[in-house]
Every structure is written in structure tokens, then in C-alpha cells.
Enzyme design. Sequence first.
Site, short mmCIF file in Angstrom:
data_model
loop_
_atom_site.label_atom_id
_atom_site.label_comp_id
_atom_site.label_asym_id
_atom_site.label_seq_id
_atom_site.Cartn_x
_atom_site.Cartn_y
_atom_site.Cartn_z
N HIS A 93 0.86 -1.20 0.00
CA HIS A 93 0.00 0.00 0.00
C HIS A 93 0.89 1.24 0.00
O HIS A 93 1.92 1.28 0.69
CB HIS A 93 -0.92 0.00 1.22
CG HIS A 93 -2.02 1.02 1.11
ND1 HIS A 93 -1.80 2.35 1.26
CD2 HIS A 93 -3.33 0.88 0.80
CE1 HIS A 93 -2.93 3.02 1.07
NE2 HIS A 93 -3.89 2.14 0.79
N GLU A 164 -4.15 1.62 -7.13
CA GLU A 164 -4.55 2.77 -6.31
C GLU A 164 -3.67 3.97 -6.66
O GLU A 164 -2.56 4.11 -6.11
CB GLU A 164 -4.36 2.44 -4.83
CG GLU A 164 -5.30 1.40 -4.30
CD GLU A 164 -5.57 1.59 -2.81
OE1 GLU A 164 -6.73 1.65 -2.44
OE2 GLU A 164 -4.60 1.70 -2.03
P1 13P Z 1 -9.85 6.24 0.16
O1 13P Z 1 -10.99 5.36 -0.33
O2 13P Z 1 -10.11 6.86 1.49
O3 13P Z 1 -9.42 7.19 -0.90
O4 13P Z 1 -8.60 5.24 0.40
C1 13P Z 1 -8.23 4.39 -0.61
C2 13P Z 1 -7.25 3.41 -0.08
O5 13P Z 1 -6.11 3.75 0.20
C3 13P Z 1 -7.72 2.04 0.18
O6 13P Z 1 -6.67 1.17 0.39
#
Ligand code: 13P
Length: 245
Positions: A93, A164
Site C-alpha cells: 500500500h 490505487e
Molecule cells: P480512500 O478510499 O479513502 O481514498 O482510500 C483508498 C485506499 O487507500 C484504500 O486502500
Amino acid sequence: MIVANWKMHGSRQAVSSWISKVSENLDFKDSKLCIFCPPSCYLEYAGKLLNEENSQIKLGSQIVNESEAKPLTGGITAAMLKDIGADYVLIGHSEQRSFIRDGDTGIAKKIKESIDDGVIPIFCVGEDLAKKNNNETESFISSQLEVLQILSESQLSSVIVAYEPIWAIGTGLNADRQYIEKIHGFIKQYLKDLCSIDIYVPVLYGGSVKLENCEEIISSDEVDGLLIGGASLDPEIFSNIFNLS
Ligand code: 13P
């Protein structure tokens, strides 16, 4: 597959109330999966409640460490996660990459070890705004995906990838559907090229997913699920997102 990543939020009370409300509300049609990733200190408690509810919600961890990092104060291995009933783990992450300087070598080991210990890795990749603006997204994501080269083909078939974009995380600015499709298509092609056999690696999208945009994002054939931060905290909003997706 819809994943709730609570990050550093919650309490025993919030975990308990979320599990009972969400278990009541979710419509598990088409064998859709729901994965709950609370903070590590609540993992075992959440697992116990999910068992008591006989819930179909699966348990996931937000962190894991390499076992060869021993001794490591505060460390958690994949074998420990499996032992307490976690079936999934987030690895790579962007918040872990930047805050605890999680690097590619360690990430590769964690992915491999998790698979070997029976915990499915959700491997997160994504570019920051500067790379996006410089048109470097695909080359950067390729470099992140390279860690998967250490896996055998059968190990690779146990991996889930989450795209992401860092600029979309917690900002309220989700990537638009066209952009997500382009990058997911790129990731899927990269994974295809890595393998001589036909395997399917699901690719999830995460970054400011909310009730208002979830249907549009998930309606794309390139999107196999959602990884949700902020909007996963409220059990009603999360349940609605799950049921609409
Ligand atoms: P948000 O949905 O708060 O933007 O976060 C995304 C995230 O990092 C999920 O792992």
C-alpha cells in the site's frame, strides 16, 4: 470483490457494530466477496465476531512482515495471520511504502511468503501525481509489478492486484473510468505476458471510491473489485456500495 480498508480507524465498539450491520445488509449474490481489513489489534476480535455471526465476510490484514526480518519488535508474519483466521493481506500500500519505507525486495518476499502460508496477497500499485502528469504511469507501474517475477505461475494465480493512484487516495478525486480502464488493461497485459499459461489475476480499483461513483467504476469489465478506505467506515454506506457493485 469489495474490500474495506479501515486504515488507522476504529475501536472494538465500531468493529462490532460494523460487523453486525454489514452482515445484515449485504446481498451476497453472484458469489461476490467482501473482505474486512480492520487495524491489526482488532483482527482477532473481528474474526471471532465474524465466526459468531456465521458471516460470509472474510478477514484481511492491513500489514504483514517478512519472517526473515526476525527478531522484529512489533512484527507480524503471514503464518500468524493465517493462525488467527485472516485469509487476505494488503501488501505494498502506498501509505506503507512511504511511511515505513516498504521497498520492492521486502514486498516481493512478503507476497511470496503470504502465498506459501495460505494468505492471499492484495498487492497495491499506483503512481503519484507527478508521474501521472509526466506520462510515466505505465513505466512506473511496470517497475512495481516486476516484483511478481519471483513467483511461479501457480503462485501468481493466487495474487490480487489493486490499482490505487496515490493522487486519488483520500483526496475525493477518483480516477475517471476511462483512465482506470486504460491502466487496468495495461496491468492485465503485463501479467499475461509474465505467464505462459492462462491465469486470471483480478485487478481492483482504489482511490476515493464512494457511493456516488462506485457503480460507474465497477461497471467496467476491466475492474474486478474495489478497495475502499474512507467510505468503508460507515456500515450503511459500505453496504450500499457493496450491493450496488
Ligand atoms: P480512500 O478510499 O479513502 O481514498 O482510500 C483508498 C485506499 O487507500 C484504500 O486502500
